[in-house]
Design a protein around this motif. Structure first.
Motif, PDB file in Angstrom:
ATOM      1  N   PHE A   1       6.860   3.258 -14.925  1.00 15.52           N
ATOM      2  CA  PHE A   1       5.644   4.015 -15.203  1.00 15.52           C
ATOM      3  C   PHE A   1       5.730   4.691 -16.570  1.00 15.52           C
ATOM      4  O   PHE A   1       6.733   5.304 -16.906  1.00 15.52           O
TER       5      PHE A   1
ATOM      6  N   TYR B   1      -8.618   4.297 -11.472  1.00  6.19           N
ATOM      7  CA  TYR B   1      -7.283   4.763 -11.822  1.00  6.19           C
ATOM      8  C   TYR B   1      -6.582   3.663 -12.581  1.00  6.19           C
ATOM      9  O   TYR B   1      -6.560   2.511 -12.132  1.00  6.19           O
TER      10      TYR B   1
ATOM     11  N   ILE C   1      -7.992   1.415  -7.153  1.00  7.87           N
ATOM     12  CA  ILE C   1      -9.029   2.276  -6.621  1.00  7.87           C
ATOM     13  C   ILE C   1      -8.331   3.388  -5.868  1.00  7.87           C
ATOM     14  O   ILE C   1      -7.570   3.113  -4.934  1.00  7.87           O
ATOM     15  N   SER C   2      -8.526   4.620  -6.275  1.00  3.16           N
ATOM     16  CA  SER C   2      -7.838   5.750  -5.665  1.00  3.16           C
ATOM     17  C   SER C   2      -8.030   5.755  -4.159  1.00  3.16           C
ATOM     18  O   SER C   2      -9.153   5.622  -3.658  1.00  3.16           O
ATOM     19  N   GLY C   3      -6.906   5.905  -3.465  1.00  7.51           N
ATOM     20  CA  GLY C   3      -6.970   5.957  -2.012  1.00  7.51           C
ATOM     21  C   GLY C   3      -7.082   4.607  -1.359  1.00  7.51           C
ATOM     22  O   GLY C   3      -6.987   4.485  -0.138  1.00  7.51           O
ATOM     23  N   GLY C   4      -7.263   3.568  -2.168  1.00  5.53           N
ATOM     24  CA  GLY C   4      -7.369   2.234  -1.613  1.00  5.53           C
ATOM     25  C   GLY C   4      -6.008   1.675  -1.255  1.00  5.53           C
ATOM     26  O   GLY C   4      -4.985   2.195  -1.677  1.00  5.53           O
ATOM     27  N   ALA C   5      -6.003   0.632  -0.514  1.00  9.44           N
ATOM     28  CA  ALA C   5      -4.748   0.045  -0.092  1.00  9.44           C
ATOM     29  C   ALA C   5      -4.587  -1.354  -0.641  1.00  9.44           C
ATOM     30  O   ALA C   5      -3.774  -2.121  -0.154  1.00  9.44           O
ATOM     31  N   ASP C   6      -5.358  -1.689  -1.655  1.00 10.21           N
ATOM     32  CA  ASP C   6      -5.291  -3.035  -2.193  1.00 10.21           C
ATOM     33  C   ASP C   6      -4.204  -3.189  -3.228  1.00 10.21           C
ATOM     34  O   ASP C   6      -4.093  -4.225  -3.853  1.00 10.21           O
ATOM     35  N   GLY C   7      -3.433  -2.168  -3.444  1.00 10.46           N
ATOM     36  CA  GLY C   7      -2.364  -2.265  -4.417  1.00 10.46           C
ATOM     37  C   GLY C   7      -2.898  -2.228  -5.831  1.00 10.46           C
ATOM     38  O   GLY C   7      -4.086  -2.059  -6.074  1.00 10.46           O
ATOM     39  N   LEU C   8      -1.976  -2.391  -6.744  1.00 11.89           N
ATOM     40  CA  LEU C   8      -2.311  -2.397  -8.151  1.00 11.89           C
ATOM     41  C   LEU C   8      -2.671  -3.815  -8.583  1.00 11.89           C
ATOM     42  O   LEU C   8      -2.056  -4.780  -8.135  1.00 11.89           O
TER      43      LEU C   8
ATOM     44  N   ASP D   1      -0.670   7.415 -16.984  1.00  8.98           N
ATOM     45  CA  ASP D   1      -1.833   7.014 -16.214  1.00  8.98           C
ATOM     46  C   ASP D   1      -3.059   7.804 -16.673  1.00  8.98           C
ATOM     47  O   ASP D   1      -2.955   8.794 -17.396  1.00  8.98           O
TER      48      ASP D   1
ATOM     49  N   ARG E   1      -7.261   8.728 -15.164  1.00 10.24           N
ATOM     50  CA  ARG E   1      -8.316   8.545 -14.172  1.00 10.24           C
ATOM     51  C   ARG E   1      -9.647   8.344 -14.885  1.00 10.24           C
ATOM     52  O   ARG E   1      -9.814   8.712 -16.045  1.00 10.24           O
TER      53      ARG E   1
ATOM     54  N   PHE F   1      -2.537  -6.049 -11.813  1.00 10.46           N
ATOM     55  CA  PHE F   1      -1.887  -6.069 -13.123  1.00 10.46           C
ATOM     56  C   PHE F   1      -2.500  -7.131 -14.016  1.00 10.46           C
ATOM     57  O   PHE F   1      -2.953  -8.178 -13.554  1.00 10.46           O
ATOM     58  N   GLY F   2      -2.434  -6.878 -15.309  1.00 10.79           N
ATOM     59  CA  GLY F   2      -2.742  -7.892 -16.291  1.00 10.79           C
ATOM     60  C   GLY F   2      -1.501  -8.726 -16.559  1.00 10.79           C
ATOM     61  O   GLY F   2      -0.464  -8.542 -15.929  1.00 10.79           O
TER      62      GLY F   2
END
Lengths: 113, 114
Positions: A46, A32, A94-101, A49, A51, A103-104
């Motif tokens: 935003f 994502y 990662i969709s559904g993940g909890a590691d956050g975004l 986006d 996928r 960023f560059g």
């Protein structure tokens, strides 16, 4: 660790021209991707986006392209306006993940009159 | 419809002190994520709170801690401040199932450590 990066820190374009902002990502598990616009003194906003099951998505005056083969993402802004001046970030997740975004570093888009 | 709000807007602290930043999520959202944005850099994920618990954490030391309240608002606490903690702290809100990462960001709190 793996991270998202941008090719150019600053991009200067003429008002009315099209802008293309590029981004490379390295985490092959990311599925994502998001583009954010950040104006001075504000939080990221935003834009659009996409996928990983798509290679192109269009919005109002903006198009995001995803090339999974070379892990490349781009944001195209049509008919650039003065209000488009800002720093643009790509982010991955990662969709559904909890590691956050992730960023560059951002590209500063400057609009020349 | 109120968006994400953060307080205070700006804050100046001395090295070694402790600081608390606050965030109220967008109406209808129950998940709060915190990010640190150093000058000229992209935001970096600190942690995420859901159902009053830390759901995941980025690569930040234990000096960074948080809390989420029953009304979904959240606090970020930083202890033993270092000069390198000077940054814009962003709060973002979202809701499960988190397959859509359209997180809404607040305006941030600018922390300066002297």
């Amino acid at each position: 660790g793996e991270s998202v990066g941008l090719h150019l820190p600053t991009l200067s374009v003429q008002e009315g021209d099209n802008s293309i902002i590029n981004c490379a990502y390295s985490n092959s598990a990311s599925d994502y991707f998001i583009w954010y616009k950040q104006e001075s003194g504000k939080g990221p906003q935003f834009i659009i986006d996409i996928r990983s099951n798509m290679d192109k998505r269009q919005g109002q005056r903006v198009t995001v392209l995803l090339n999974k083969t070379v892990k490349h993402l781009s944001l195209q802004i049509a008919a650039t306006q003065p209000g488009d001046s800002a720093v643009y970030f790509c982010a991955e997740a990662i969709s559904g993940g909890a590691d956050g975004l992730t960023f560059g570093k951002g590209t500063h888009l400057i609009i020349q009159p | 419809d109120a968006g994400v709000t953060q307080s205070p807007t700006h804050l100046i602290k001395t090295r070694g002190q402790q600081v608390t930043l606050r965030c109220s999520p967008k109406s209808g959202h129950d998940t709060v994520s915190w990010y640190q944005q150093a000058l000229g850099q992209g935001p970096q994920f600190i942690f995420q709170y859901y159902e009053e618990e830390e759901r995941q954490r980025g690569n930040f030391p234990d000096r960074f801690s948080g809390h989420q309240f029953p009304n979904y608002s959240s606090e970020l606490n930083v202890n033993a401040l270092l000069l390198g903690d000077s940054a814009l702290y962003l709060c973002a809100s979202s809701s499960p199932p988190w397959t859509d990462y359209e997180q809404y960001f607040g305006p941030g709190t600018r922390l300066t450590v002297t």
